[in-house]
Design a protein around this motif. Structure first.
Motif, short mmCIF file in Angstrom:
data_model
loop_
_atom_site.label_atom_id
_atom_site.label_comp_id
_atom_site.label_asym_id
_atom_site.label_seq_id
_atom_site.Cartn_x
_atom_site.Cartn_y
_atom_site.Cartn_z
N LEU A 143 0.82 -1.20 0.00
CA LEU A 143 0.00 0.00 0.00
C LEU A 143 0.86 1.26 0.00
O LEU A 143 0.53 2.25 -0.67
CB LEU A 143 -0.93 -0.01 1.21
N ALA A 144 1.96 1.24 0.74
CA ALA A 144 2.84 2.41 0.78
C ALA A 144 3.46 2.69 -0.59
O ALA A 144 3.73 3.84 -0.93
CB ALA A 144 3.94 2.21 1.83
N ARG A 145 3.66 1.65 -1.37
CA ARG A 145 4.26 1.81 -2.70
C ARG A 145 3.25 2.30 -3.74
O ARG A 145 3.67 2.81 -4.78
CB ARG A 145 4.87 0.50 -3.17
N SER A 146 1.97 2.12 -3.48
CA SER A 146 1.00 2.35 -4.55
C SER A 146 -0.14 3.29 -4.20
O SER A 146 -0.94 3.63 -5.07
CB SER A 146 0.39 1.00 -4.97
N ARG A 147 -0.24 3.74 -2.96
CA ARG A 147 -1.37 4.57 -2.56
C ARG A 147 -0.91 5.93 -2.05
O ARG A 147 0.28 6.17 -1.84
CB ARG A 147 -2.20 3.85 -1.49
N HIS A 148 -1.85 6.80 -1.81
CA HIS A 148 -1.58 8.14 -1.31
C HIS A 148 -0.79 8.06 0.00
O HIS A 148 -1.00 7.17 0.82
CB HIS A 148 -2.90 8.86 -1.08
N GLY A 149 0.10 9.01 0.20
CA GLY A 149 0.95 9.00 1.38
C GLY A 149 0.19 9.00 2.69
O GLY A 149 0.60 8.35 3.66
N ALA A 150 -0.94 9.72 2.75
CA ALA A 150 -1.72 9.76 3.99
C ALA A 150 -2.34 8.40 4.28
O ALA A 150 -2.40 7.97 5.45
CB ALA A 150 -2.80 10.83 3.90
N ILE A 151 -2.82 7.72 3.24
CA ILE A 151 -3.35 6.36 3.43
C ILE A 151 -2.24 5.45 3.92
O ILE A 151 -2.41 4.67 4.86
CB ILE A 151 -3.94 5.83 2.11
N ALA A 152 -1.09 5.53 3.26
CA ALA A 152 0.04 4.67 3.63
C ALA A 152 0.45 4.90 5.08
O ALA A 152 0.71 3.94 5.82
CB ALA A 152 1.21 4.94 2.69
N LEU A 153 0.49 6.15 5.50
CA LEU A 153 0.88 6.45 6.88
C LEU A 153 -0.15 5.91 7.87
O LEU A 153 0.20 5.32 8.89
CB LEU A 153 1.06 7.96 7.06
N ALA A 154 -1.43 6.10 7.57
CA ALA A 154 -2.48 5.61 8.45
C ALA A 154 -2.44 4.09 8.59
O ALA A 154 -2.57 3.54 9.69
CB ALA A 154 -3.85 6.06 7.94
#
Length: 337
Positions: A143-154
């Motif tokens: 997810l961190a490689r492919s999604r928005h940074g805020a989503i990845a952080l959450a």
């Protein structure tokens, strides 16, 4: 792909379906009940009670679709948001597509609401409640490689809260180790900033927005003692003596306690905190979504940016949170305020 031996621990973390699911073959006159509005088709071959389906928030409907795919395709490997759903990690709205992995020789495609991904990189596969799911670390990194940074952080913050074995060092090392470099640099932003100390998804998303607004990173979960009270705050800027509180809607909607009681409790807490601070800011999902109210709340405390705003990240965050049926992170087990 490698099969993890820690299946018992993984199975204990399985998220049950949010409503009863039935194979169509189990229901007599299924089509008649669908036409009458008593049942809904979650996906081909899987039905659910309509009265329960229509009251589910969008992220729970997505969880139901993932479970429905597990019923009809028991051998698939779930990844990305679908693995996150089965692991009770944060979901944003309704991702719609169910994500599964296949061997590198297969063809990536979308069919019947199932998005098939191919990969040549190793993934650790675990048994989660009878479903095959990418490990928590692999789910986070994907997810961190492919999604928005805020989503990845959450998602990363939540995964670290749920499993103390997940550390920033381990996740960063795994991201760098993968042979496929696609998304590696993108993932670094969230993985390097992740922490289990952030207690809610709103806090995680707020941290991303605050950085992109140019403000200094706050300390998290700092405790203040006033007489017999011990008050722990979400964020603390020591130099400016400023407290920041990310308040989820559940806090005041009456579902946990009467709204008047919650508001009175919060006012008393704020009075105590003001003895220790020179500024106190509260914000919620709407403020983060609109960006300007969050910026204004921080400015009102006396805080000032230490760097430029990241306009692109703020715009895409606002667009993400403006989507209908925003987020599902405040009611599921790993997502509570």
């Amino acid at each position: 792909m490698t099969l993890s031996l820690d299946t018992a621990a993984a199975r204990s973390r399985a998220v049950p379906p949010p409503l009863p699911l039935f194979h169509s073959a189990e229901i007599s006159h299924a089509e008649r009940d669908i036409a009458a509005g008593h049942l809904v088709r979650v996906r081909r071959g899987v039905l659910a009670p309509a009265s329960l389906w229509w009251v589910l928030p969008p992220w729970r409907r997505y969880e139901a679709r993932v479970h429905a795919v597990a019923m009809t395709h028991p051998d698939v490997v779930f990844c990305l948001e679908s693995a996150a759903a089965l692991r009770s990690l944060p979901l944003f709205g309704d991702p719609l597509e169910v994500h599964v992995l296949d061997a590198p020789a297969a063809t990536a495609r979308l069919s019947g609401g199932i998005r098939l991904h191919t990969t040549s990189a190793d993934r650790v596969i675990e048994d989660v409640g009878g479903a095959r799911v990418t490990s928590a670390a692999d789910t986070v990194i994907d997810l961190a490689r492919s999604r928005h940074g805020a989503i990845a952080l959450a998602v990363t913050d939540a995964a670290m809260r749920a499993d103390p074995r997940l550390t920033v060092e381990a996740l960063v090392a795994e991201n760098e180790r993968r042979t496929n470099s696609r998304g590696r640099r993108r993932a670094r932003w969230a993985l390097h900033r992740a922490t289990p100390v952030a207690e809610t998804v709103l806090e995680s998303v707020s941290r991303a927005a605050i950085e992109w607004l140019g403000f200094e990173d706050p300390e998290l979960q700092v405790e203040f003692r006033t007489d017999a009270f011990r008050d722990r705050v979400d964020m603390w800027w020591k130099e400016g003596r400023v407290v920041g509180e990310a308040d989820g809607e559940l806090k005041y909607d009456g579902s946990l306690e009467p709204a008047a009681t919650a508001i009175a409790r919060e006012k008393g807490r704020d009075r105590r905190l003001r003895r220790h601070t020179s500024g106190l800011a509260h914000w919620g999902w709407r403020d983060v979504r609109q960006i300007d109210p969050l910026r204004e709340a921080l400015f009102a405390t006396g805080l000032r940016p230490i760097g430029p705003e990241s306009s692109r990240e703020l715009y895409t965050l606002s667009a993400l949170l403006r989507r209908p049926q925003r987020t599902g992170i405040e009611t599921a087990p790993a997502r509570r305020s």
